[in-house]
Design an enzyme around this catalytic site. Structure first.
Site, PDB file in Angstrom:
ATOM      1  N   LYS A 113       0.926  -1.242   0.094  1.00 21.69           N
ATOM      2  CA  LYS A 113      -0.064  -0.030   0.224  1.00 21.69           C
ATOM      3  C   LYS A 113       0.971   1.277   0.262  1.00 21.69           C
ATOM      4  O   LYS A 113       2.042   1.217   0.660  1.00 21.69           O
ATOM      5  CB  LYS A 113      -0.894  -0.126   1.248  1.00 21.69           C
ATOM      6  CG  LYS A 113      -1.978   1.063   1.224  1.00 21.69           C
ATOM      7  CD  LYS A 113      -3.224   0.300   0.277  1.00 21.69           C
ATOM      8  CE  LYS A 113      -4.530   0.793   0.460  1.00 21.69           C
ATOM      9  NZ  LYS A 113      -5.448  -0.342  -0.031  1.00 21.69           N
TER      10      LYS A 113
HETATM   11  N1  GLU Z   1      -7.172   0.054  -3.239  1.00 23.01           N
HETATM   12  C1  GLU Z   1      -8.054  -1.103  -3.704  1.00 23.01           C
HETATM   13  C2  GLU Z   1      -8.368  -2.106  -2.160  1.00 23.01           C
HETATM   14  O1  GLU Z   1      -7.736  -1.487  -1.106  1.00 23.01           O
HETATM   15  C3  GLU Z   1      -7.673  -1.804  -4.734  1.00 23.01           C
HETATM   16  C4  GLU Z   1      -6.246  -2.584  -4.679  1.00 23.01           C
HETATM   17  C5  GLU Z   1      -5.649  -3.099  -6.007  1.00 23.01           C
HETATM   18  O2  GLU Z   1      -6.407  -3.339  -6.832  1.00 23.01           O
HETATM   19  O3  GLU Z   1      -4.567  -3.268  -6.177  1.00 23.01           O
HETATM   20  O4  GLU Z   1      -8.348  -3.175  -2.285  1.00 23.01           O
END
Ligand code: GLU
Length: 423
Positions: A113
């Site tokens: 993240k």
């Molecule tokens: N931000 C989204 C989540 O928290 C998508 C993450 C992604 O597709 O890599 O799942």
């Protein structure tokens, strides 16, 4: 009921919440202490300082993070968020949740993240582009389709991903679409990606209702958040026959016991900038709307909206966690006592990363699927993951959240055992 009283600021620290769930699940699994230590520790944390020239000529320095929690099952995967209150603890927790999320749906990714501390509401498009590009340049060595694949998250979108993709591609001297997902369709994005998280929420909610002997038709839904996740979930669920009785946003809520007309509410927000004063509904206090009696409560905004302070007021049969980390560990206990059927975030909102996986596969093959194929594969994966989690919960007599963690941790632990520890 007795919950150990811990100060609210500790209760709402996302990393503490992630650790508490991990520890409980690891203990139930009887996981070896050493392996548990490896699994609960992020593999890499990068902090970067991003100098950016603002439109008025001033130089500002923003702080950015990228945490790779695990790469045991594949490249790190997870979004990048822009928000004024981003902290390393938050990004760390969100990265760990991505590891478990990808493992719950069994896609070949680890978890990561990113976050940049900034307030997008106060920044121009040009400033956002410069922040995004410099942030990307600073973490570039750690990115790549085989290393770490970002995606949109809070306050970032397709355009942000196009900038990340372009910046990365300029550095490596060729176009690499698979370095990010959630891109515009014309730049290697996938059909169905924009709706995927909301669609996934609907799929698992429908399975939950079936399991409880209830039907989607006419089921009352309260949705918090009307952005990519909440807005799409509202639209698709209304189409499927659910009755969306309230939508909650930062500035207030709108309520109609007969069901809101979602496309009209979206048009109203586009025109006025707010969901409030929608002609076919009454305005409501945003904190009150969360506690309306309903079949489904779908928090699709931020962390920590259901805590030990308010969980006892929830009057929903099913809680579908569209957001990451909306419920604190002490609140879990209260929800369990009140027999709320919880679809935990790492399962409920996994539709987004699942279609991100499809996007990555399509980019790498250079062969693009039609929407029907994306949606049917998403449905297949989410329905089976839902049933895996609930049968695991039944078998091991744990709640759905701990079952999802146990399933996920077991898969990642198995990968680590097979690979061994490199020395
Ligand atoms: N931000 C989204 C989540 O928290 C998508 C993450 C992604 O597709 O890599 O799942």
């Amino acid at each position: 009921m007795t919950t150990t009283a811990i100060p609210l600021e500790q209760e709402t620290n996302p990393w503490r919440a992630a650790e508490a769930r991990f520890d409980e699940a690891a203990a139930r699994l009887g996981l070896d202490n050493g392996l548990a230590k490896v699994l609960r520790t992020p593999s890499k944390e990068i902090t970067v300082y991003i100098p950016v020239q603002l439109d008025d000529g001033r130089l500002e320095v923003f702080t950015g993070y990228r945490v790779q929690h695990s790469i045991a099952r594949g490249p790190a995967k997870g979004g990048i968020r822009f928000a004024p209150d981003v902290t390393l603890d938050e990004v760390r927790a969100l990265a760990a949740w991505m590891t478990w999320k990808c493992a719950v749906v069994n896609i070949p990714f680890g978890g990561g993240k990113g976050g940049v501390v900034c307030d997008p509401a106060l920044l121009s498009e040009g400033e956002l582009e410069r922040i995004t590009r410099r942030y990307t340049a600073e973490i570039l060595d750690f990115l790549g389709p085989e290393r770490d694949v970002p995606a949109p998250d809070l306050n970032t979108n397709e355009q942000t991903m196009a900038w990340v993709m372009d910046t990365y591609s300029m550095h490596v001297r060729h176009t690499v679409t698979a370095v990010v997902t959630g891109k515009p369709l014309d730049l290697g994005g996938s059909r169905g990606r924009a709706e995927a998280t909301g669609r996934g929420c609907m799929i698992v909610t429908t399975e939950a209702l079936k399991r409880l002997g209830m039907r989607p038709e006419g089921a009352r839904v309260v949705i918090q958040g009307f952005g990519n996740v909440g807005g799409m979930a509202a639209k698709l669920m209304a189409q499927a026959g659910y009755k969306i009785i309230a939508v909650i946003e930062v500035d207030g809520a709108v309520y109609n016991p007969h069901g809101l007309n979602i496309p009209a509410l979206m048009a109203h927000r586009r025109e006025t900038g707010s969901i409030l004063d929608f002609p076919e509904a009454e305005n409501m206090d945003r904190d009150e709307a969360m506690f309306l009696e309903c079949e489904v409560l779908l928090p699709a905004a931020k962390e920590n909206v259901i805590t030990s302070q308010n969980a006892h007021r929830i009057r929903a049969r099913v809680l579908c966690e569209g957001a990451n980390g909306p419920t604190t560990p002490p609140a879990d206990l209260i929800l369990a006592e009140n027999d709320v059927f919880v679809i935990p975030d790492i399962l409920a909102n996994s539709g987004g990363v699942t279609v991100s996986y499809f996007e990555w596969v399509q980019d790498r093959q250079g062969y693009f699927w039609n929407e029907e194929m994306v949606n049917s594969r998403l449905e297949e994966l989410m329905v089976s993951s839902f049933h895996n989690v609930v049968s695991y919960a039944d078998k091991h007599k744990v709640n759905n959240r701990i079952a999802a963690y146990m399933l996920a941790i077991d898969r990642v632990a198995f990968a680590i055992k097979l690979r061994g520890i490199y020395a």
